[in-house]
Design a protein around this motif. Structure first.
Motif, PDB file in Angstrom:
ATOM      1  N   GLU A   1       0.820  -1.207   0.000  1.00  0.00           N
ATOM      2  CA  GLU A   1       0.000   0.000   0.000  1.00  0.00           C
ATOM      3  C   GLU A   1       0.858   1.263   0.000  1.00  0.00           C
ATOM      4  N   ILE A   2       1.987   1.222   0.715  1.00  0.00           N
ATOM      5  CA  ILE A   2       2.898   2.367   0.720  1.00  0.00           C
ATOM      6  C   ILE A   2       3.543   2.525  -0.657  1.00  0.00           C
ATOM      7  N   LYS A   3       3.953   1.424  -1.254  1.00  0.00           N
ATOM      8  CA  LYS A   3       4.538   1.485  -2.593  1.00  0.00           C
ATOM      9  C   LYS A   3       3.555   2.081  -3.590  1.00  0.00           C
ATOM     10  N   ALA A   4       2.299   1.664  -3.487  1.00  0.00           N
ATOM     11  CA  ALA A   4       1.288   2.185  -4.401  1.00  0.00           C
ATOM     12  C   ALA A   4       1.074   3.676  -4.181  1.00  0.00           C
ATOM     13  N   SER A   5       1.105   4.108  -2.935  1.00  0.00           N
ATOM     14  CA  SER A   5       0.929   5.524  -2.630  1.00  0.00           C
ATOM     15  C   SER A   5       2.071   6.347  -3.218  1.00  0.00           C
ATOM     16  N   ILE A   6       3.297   5.866  -3.078  1.00  0.00           N
ATOM     17  CA  ILE A   6       4.450   6.583  -3.617  1.00  0.00           C
ATOM     18  C   ILE A   6       4.372   6.668  -5.134  1.00  0.00           C
ATOM     19  N   ALA A   7       4.016   5.546  -5.772  1.00  0.00           N
ATOM     20  CA  ALA A   7       3.932   5.529  -7.235  1.00  0.00           C
ATOM     21  C   ALA A   7       2.817   6.439  -7.745  1.00  0.00           C
ATOM     22  N   THR A   8       1.707   6.474  -7.023  1.00  0.00           N
ATOM     23  CA  THR A   8       0.547   7.239  -7.471  1.00  0.00           C
ATOM     24  C   THR A   8       0.725   8.734  -7.257  1.00  0.00           C
ATOM     25  N   TYR A   9       1.236   9.110  -6.110  1.00  0.00           N
ATOM     26  CA  TYR A   9       1.277  10.533  -5.757  1.00  0.00           C
ATOM     27  C   TYR A   9       2.667  11.154  -5.912  1.00  0.00           C
TER      28      TYR A   9
ATOM     29  N   GLU B   1       4.398  10.678  -9.534  1.00  0.00           N
ATOM     30  CA  GLU B   1       3.660  11.401 -10.571  1.00  0.00           C
ATOM     31  C   GLU B   1       3.748  12.915 -10.421  1.00  0.00           C
ATOM     32  N   GLY B   2       3.914  13.415  -9.182  1.00  0.00           N
ATOM     33  CA  GLY B   2       3.806  14.851  -8.981  1.00  0.00           C
ATOM     34  C   GLY B   2       4.996  15.569  -8.394  1.00  0.00           C
ATOM     35  N   ALA B   3       5.965  14.845  -7.864  1.00  0.00           N
ATOM     36  CA  ALA B   3       7.047  15.487  -7.117  1.00  0.00           C
ATOM     37  C   ALA B   3       7.942  16.373  -7.983  1.00  0.00           C
ATOM     38  N   GLU B   4       8.220  15.949  -9.187  1.00  0.00           N
ATOM     39  CA  GLU B   4       9.140  16.721 -10.031  1.00  0.00           C
ATOM     40  C   GLU B   4       8.566  18.086 -10.381  1.00  0.00           C
ATOM     41  N   ASP B   5       7.284  18.147 -10.632  1.00  0.00           N
ATOM     42  CA  ASP B   5       6.654  19.445 -10.914  1.00  0.00           C
ATOM     43  C   ASP B   5       6.759  20.377  -9.713  1.00  0.00           C
ATOM     44  N   VAL B   6       6.557  19.831  -8.531  1.00  0.00           N
ATOM     45  CA  VAL B   6       6.653  20.632  -7.316  1.00  0.00           C
ATOM     46  C   VAL B   6       8.095  21.086  -7.093  1.00  0.00           C
ATOM     47  N   ARG B   7       9.020  20.181  -7.298  1.00  0.00           N
ATOM     48  CA  ARG B   7      10.437  20.528  -7.117  1.00  0.00           C
ATOM     49  C   ARG B   7      10.843  21.652  -8.070  1.00  0.00           C
ATOM     50  N   GLN B   8      10.429  21.541  -9.317  1.00  0.00           N
ATOM     51  CA  GLN B   8      10.759  22.581 -10.292  1.00  0.00           C
ATOM     52  C   GLN B   8      10.129  23.914  -9.922  1.00  0.00           C
ATOM     53  N   ALA B   9       8.910  23.885  -9.424  1.00  0.00           N
ATOM     54  CA  ALA B   9       8.230  25.119  -9.038  1.00  0.00           C
ATOM     55  C   ALA B   9       8.952  25.806  -7.886  1.00  0.00           C
ATOM     56  N   ILE B  10       9.401  25.033  -6.909  1.00  0.00           N
ATOM     57  CA  ILE B  10      10.153  25.590  -5.785  1.00  0.00           C
ATOM     58  C   ILE B  10      11.496  26.133  -6.279  1.00  0.00           C
ATOM     59  N   GLY B  11      12.119  25.382  -7.182  1.00  0.00           N
ATOM     60  CA  GLY B  11      13.387  25.844  -7.746  1.00  0.00           C
ATOM     61  C   GLY B  11      13.248  27.151  -8.490  1.00  0.00           C
ATOM     62  N   GLU B  12      12.136  27.326  -9.176  1.00  0.00           N
ATOM     63  CA  GLU B  12      11.903  28.577  -9.909  1.00  0.00           C
ATOM     64  C   GLU B  12      11.703  29.740  -8.940  1.00  0.00           C
ATOM     65  N   ILE B  13      10.969  29.512  -7.874  1.00  0.00           N
ATOM     66  CA  ILE B  13      10.737  30.565  -6.880  1.00  0.00           C
ATOM     67  C   ILE B  13      12.049  31.018  -6.254  1.00  0.00           C
TER      68      ILE B  13
ATOM     69  N   TRP C   1      -3.991   6.183   6.594  1.00  0.00           N
ATOM     70  CA  TRP C   1      -2.786   6.988   6.411  1.00  0.00           C
ATOM     71  C   TRP C   1      -1.817   6.352   5.422  1.00  0.00           C
ATOM     72  N   LYS C   2      -1.798   5.034   5.327  1.00  0.00           N
ATOM     73  CA  LYS C   2      -0.892   4.388   4.378  1.00  0.00           C
ATOM     74  C   LYS C   2      -1.274   4.729   2.944  1.00  0.00           C
ATOM     75  N   GLU C   3      -2.556   4.700   2.665  1.00  0.00           N
ATOM     76  CA  GLU C   3      -3.029   5.019   1.316  1.00  0.00           C
ATOM     77  C   GLU C   3      -2.640   6.442   0.922  1.00  0.00           C
ATOM     78  N   LYS C   4      -2.665   7.366   1.885  1.00  0.00           N
ATOM     79  CA  LYS C   4      -2.398   8.778   1.606  1.00  0.00           C
ATOM     80  C   LYS C   4      -0.967   9.191   1.954  1.00  0.00           C
ATOM     81  N   PHE C   5      -0.129   8.255   2.322  1.00  0.00           N
ATOM     82  CA  PHE C   5       1.198   8.558   2.855  1.00  0.00           C
ATOM     83  C   PHE C   5       1.994   9.499   1.949  1.00  0.00           C
ATOM     84  N   ALA C   6       2.159   9.142   0.696  1.00  0.00           N
ATOM     85  CA  ALA C   6       2.951   9.969  -0.218  1.00  0.00           C
ATOM     86  C   ALA C   6       2.203  11.229  -0.628  1.00  0.00           C
ATOM     87  N   LYS C   7       0.888  11.170  -0.672  1.00  0.00           N
ATOM     88  CA  LYS C   7       0.089  12.353  -1.009  1.00  0.00           C
ATOM     89  C   LYS C   7       0.282  13.437   0.037  1.00  0.00           C
TER      90      LYS C   7
END
Length: 311
Positions: A168-176, A179-191, A220-226
């Protein structure tokens, strides 16, 4: 005082009535291989369904509404719902699901048992015991709620100890996160005018902390990475914008001087430095975002508040 109700498991019968044996032959033995084949094909490993009629038959009579239902059809119903549940599990969790299932159910066997919890047992449940997957029925509910087998399958598999993250933790990491961390990282880097900034979710340590604590959320496991991603997206990123870091050379330079590792790191701790739901501080070139198990999901828009005051 009223007498307290008690329960004890029934003994297996030594021999089944002829009509029951015929029913098992016609309605169970004739389809058993089909369901075993479906499950084995999905999991890529040979599985056997070994329902013991001698042990289960004594519970037919005490199950309201199923007294006249042939045991063979009851077995076939469990097997069909089991095969559907396994297929759904693998559809949901993919290759990780196959790996975890096969490691947990090392004997490659499914059985049907009365739930030893007796009066406290749920109508239907599942667990894995000594490498065997057990479908568990309440002593007076044989055949009931067969189509809910999937609901307890994940917990049955993830309860089996293993190294690394549960499925369930693996699925949470793969799903959230994936899929989304790089966009967030780039946005913070731009700021921050820091294109190589790092956002570290610290998954292994934080999972261990959460597992060893008492999280408020039952899922909480399902939403862990989110939730982990939201510390950076809805917290740090939003606060950096609010505090004026974007397009402010002075603030950007000040943070760069302190943040020598260029890393924001999330950390779940037992005790924080100061009282509060979460805290942010810079230490040895790393900006730590700290919280506790109890406060894991709380007040995320305020994560990083006052960061400019640390410079």
């Amino acid at each position: 005082m009223p007498r307290k109700e008690t329960w004890a498991p029934k003994s297996a019968v030594e021999r089944l009535p002829l009509a029951v044996r015929k029913d098992l032959r016609d309605n169970w033995d004739s389809v058993k291989g089909e369901y075993e084949g479906k499950i084995s094909a999905v999991l890529g490993k040979q599985y056997a369904i070994n329902f013991n009629a001698l042990e289960v038959y004594p519970y037919v009579e005490g199950t309201q509404g199923f007294v006249n239902t042939p045991l063979g059809k009851i077995f076939a119903g469990y097997a069909q719902c089991l095969a559907d549940a396994v297929a759904r599990f693998i559809e949901e969790y993919g290759e990780d699901g196959i790996l975890h299932f096969n490691e947990a159910v090392s004997n490659g066997e499914f059985i049907l048992n009365v739930n030893e919890s007796g009066l406290e047992a749920s109508v239907i449940g599942c667990d894995v015991k000594d490498g065997t997957y057990r479908i568990l029925f309440r002593y007076d509910c044989l055949g009931y709620n067969q189509n809910t087998i999937y609901e307890t399958m994940l917990s049955a598999i993830d309860t089996v100890p293993r190294e690394g993250f549960p499925v369930e933790i693996k699925a949470s990491i793969a799903t959230y996160w994936d899929e989304g961390a790089e966009d967030v990282r780039q946005a913070i880097g731009e700021i921050l005018a820091m294109p190589d900034v790092v956002i570290d979710p610290n998954f292994e340590e934080n999972y261990a902390a959460m597992k060893g604590g008492n999280p408020d959320s039952v899922n909480w496991k399902e939403k862990f990475a989110k939730v982990a991603l939201e510390y950076f997206n809805g917290g740090i990123k939003v606060q950096l914008e609010r505090q004026g870091f974007k397009d402010d050379d002075l603030l950007q330079e000040g943070l760069a001087e302190a943040l020598t590792s260029k890393t924001f790191k999330l950390r779940v701790v037992e005790n924080m430095r100061k009282s509060g739901i979460h805290e942010t501080f810079i230490e040895e070139g790393v900006c730590y975002i700290q919280t506790t198990v109890e406060n894991w999901e709380h007040n995320l828009p305020y994560v990083g508040e006052g960061l400019v005051n640390l410079l």
